[in-house]
Design an enzyme around this catalytic site. Structure first.
Site, PDB file in Angstrom:
ATOM      1  N   TYR A 293      -2.151 -10.300   5.683  1.00 30.65           N
ATOM      2  CA  TYR A 293      -2.137  -8.901   6.092  1.00 30.65           C
ATOM      3  C   TYR A 293      -3.550  -8.511   6.531  1.00 30.65           C
ATOM      4  O   TYR A 293      -4.482  -8.530   5.733  1.00 30.65           O
ATOM      5  CB  TYR A 293      -1.650  -8.037   4.930  1.00 30.65           C
ATOM      6  CG  TYR A 293      -1.512  -6.551   5.203  1.00 30.65           C
ATOM      7  CD1 TYR A 293      -1.575  -6.020   6.485  1.00 30.65           C
ATOM      8  CD2 TYR A 293      -1.299  -5.673   4.148  1.00 30.65           C
ATOM      9  CE1 TYR A 293      -1.435  -4.666   6.709  1.00 30.65           C
ATOM     10  CE2 TYR A 293      -1.156  -4.308   4.358  1.00 30.65           C
ATOM     11  CZ  TYR A 293      -1.226  -3.810   5.642  1.00 30.65           C
ATOM     12  OH  TYR A 293      -1.098  -2.465   5.859  1.00 30.65           O
TER      13      TYR A 293
ATOM     14  N   THR B 233       0.829  -1.210   0.000  1.00 28.16           N
ATOM     15  CA  THR B 233       0.000   0.000   0.000  1.00 28.16           C
ATOM     16  C   THR B 233       0.858   1.253   0.000  1.00 28.16           C
ATOM     17  O   THR B 233       0.592   2.214  -0.731  1.00 28.16           O
ATOM     18  CB  THR B 233      -0.910   0.009   1.238  1.00 28.16           C
ATOM     19  OG1 THR B 233      -1.651  -1.207   1.278  1.00 28.16           O
ATOM     20  CG2 THR B 233      -1.864   1.189   1.209  1.00 28.16           C
TER      21      THR B 233
ATOM     22  N   LYS C 233       0.747  -9.923   9.267  1.00 26.04           N
ATOM     23  CA  LYS C 233       1.013  -8.504   9.511  1.00 26.04           C
ATOM     24  C   LYS C 233      -0.268  -7.952  10.113  1.00 26.04           C
ATOM     25  O   LYS C 233      -1.278  -7.784   9.423  1.00 26.04           O
ATOM     26  CB  LYS C 233       1.376  -7.774   8.210  1.00 26.04           C
ATOM     27  CG  LYS C 233       1.639  -6.278   8.420  1.00 26.04           C
ATOM     28  CD  LYS C 233       1.894  -5.566   7.100  1.00 26.04           C
ATOM     29  CE  LYS C 233       2.064  -4.057   7.321  1.00 26.04           C
ATOM     30  NZ  LYS C 233       2.213  -3.327   6.030  1.00 26.04           N
TER      31      LYS C 233
ATOM     32  N   TYR D 249     -13.266  -4.387   0.050  1.00 29.53           N
ATOM     33  CA  TYR D 249     -14.496  -3.993  -0.644  1.00 29.53           C
ATOM     34  C   TYR D 249     -15.565  -5.075  -0.670  1.00 29.53           C
ATOM     35  O   TYR D 249     -16.719  -4.814  -0.385  1.00 29.53           O
ATOM     36  CB  TYR D 249     -14.198  -3.505  -2.082  1.00 29.53           C
ATOM     37  CG  TYR D 249     -15.393  -2.850  -2.736  1.00 29.53           C
ATOM     38  CD1 TYR D 249     -15.797  -1.573  -2.362  1.00 29.53           C
ATOM     39  CD2 TYR D 249     -16.131  -3.524  -3.710  1.00 29.53           C
ATOM     40  CE1 TYR D 249     -16.910  -0.979  -2.944  1.00 29.53           C
ATOM     41  CE2 TYR D 249     -17.238  -2.937  -4.299  1.00 29.53           C
ATOM     42  CZ  TYR D 249     -17.629  -1.665  -3.910  1.00 29.53           C
ATOM     43  OH  TYR D 249     -18.727  -1.086  -4.480  1.00 29.53           O
TER      44      TYR D 249
END
Length: 291
Positions: free
Chosen positions: A135, A46, A164, A109
């Protein structure tokens, strides 16, 4: 998975004023990590604005990092999508020989159920022998990977080696440490609580601030892993004002502003993100001067 214990950094993608990738700045950034104690690099995450990179740019950025790193640090690659089939195909069509693990974020989403999240990572785990780090970042994805789900995944698939954890909840993090198998890596994805998570049994951090305050941040995590609590917290409180600032106007505009003040890259980002404003830049400058 000793390569993944310590401080990993989620690398930015530097841009020029015209929006193109700044490859000389990317070289400087990689060298800075190697020279300042970082343990491993995380690319295509990201923080790297990967969702705004074209496929060709992704390939070029990956190649540039690989070339500059020259096997000096282990690398983790981000491969994710809210379409499970796309992730599986990308993994199958990517040469993973240069990476110690894949970092894959829980689908955004779609808002899958916990069973959907489990089946998503099951499909990924069965598509490769490469170690996988799940993650969990519900502030971005809209759904949590619960403790029960990660414990189930950790027990069922040998190549799901860690998480993570970026929910920011210490209780959740401690339960993950407590209930996952021995050797499973609970890695902080939240710079502000990376130290207490590590002291609670975590494996370190995949950091944003760590690529700017690289030496002190990686030393802080090293102290924590060695049980040197006082020394670790001394660095934590020294660094913590910068952590607040870099996330104040979004990520990565904040850390790019800090890296700009350090002369590593320009502060440019791609829309819909915008660069940090003048006030934040001035406060970053003042922080570095006092630091």
């Amino acid at each position: 998975m000793q390569e993944l214990i310590g401080t990993g950094v989620a690398l930015i993608t530097p841009f020029k004023a015209d929006g193109s990738v700044d490859y000389p700045a990317l070289d400087r950034l990689v060298d800075f990590q190697v020279d300042n104690g970082v343990d491993y690099l995380v690319i295509m995450g990201t923080t790297g604005e990967n969702v705004t990179l074209t496929d060709e740019e992704k390939k070029s950025v990956i190649q540039a990092i690989k070339k500059r790193n020259d096997n000096r640090l282990p690398m983790v690659i981000g491969i994710a999508s809210n379409d499970t089939r796309v992730v599986v195909e990308q993994i199958k069509n990517t040469d993973l020989s240069d990476y110690v693990a894949i970092l894959s974020v829980s689908p955004a989403y779609n808002k899958p159920s916990q069973e959907g999240i489990y089946q998503h990572f099951k499909a990924i785990a069965e598509a490769t022998d490469k170690p996988i780090i799940v993650y969990n970042v519900p502030s971005r994805t809209g759904t949590y990977v619960t403790v029960n789900t990660i414990v189930r995944l950790a027990h069922d698939f040998e190549n799901i080696v860690g998480i993570k954890e970026a929910d920011g909840d210490m209780i959740v993090a401690m339960k993950m440490v407590q209930y996952t198998p021995p050797g499973f890596l609970v890695i902080s994805g939240d710079d502000a609580i990376a130290l207490p998570m590590t002291l609670a049994g975590g494996a370190g951090v995949i950091s944003v601030i760590g690529q700017a305050i690289a030496q002190d941040f990686s030393d802080m995590i090293r102290y924590a892993l060695n049980g040197d609590v006082a020394e670790a917290y001394e660095l934590h409180y020294k660094i913590s004002p910068s952590i607040d600032m870099i996330f104040e106007q979004g990520n990565p505009p904040g850390v790019k502003a800090l890296l700009h003040q350090m002369g590593i890259c320009e502060p440019h980002v791609r829309l819909p993100l915008v660069a940090a404003d003048e006030d934040l830049n001035e406060r970053m400058k003042a922080f570095l001067e006092s630091y």
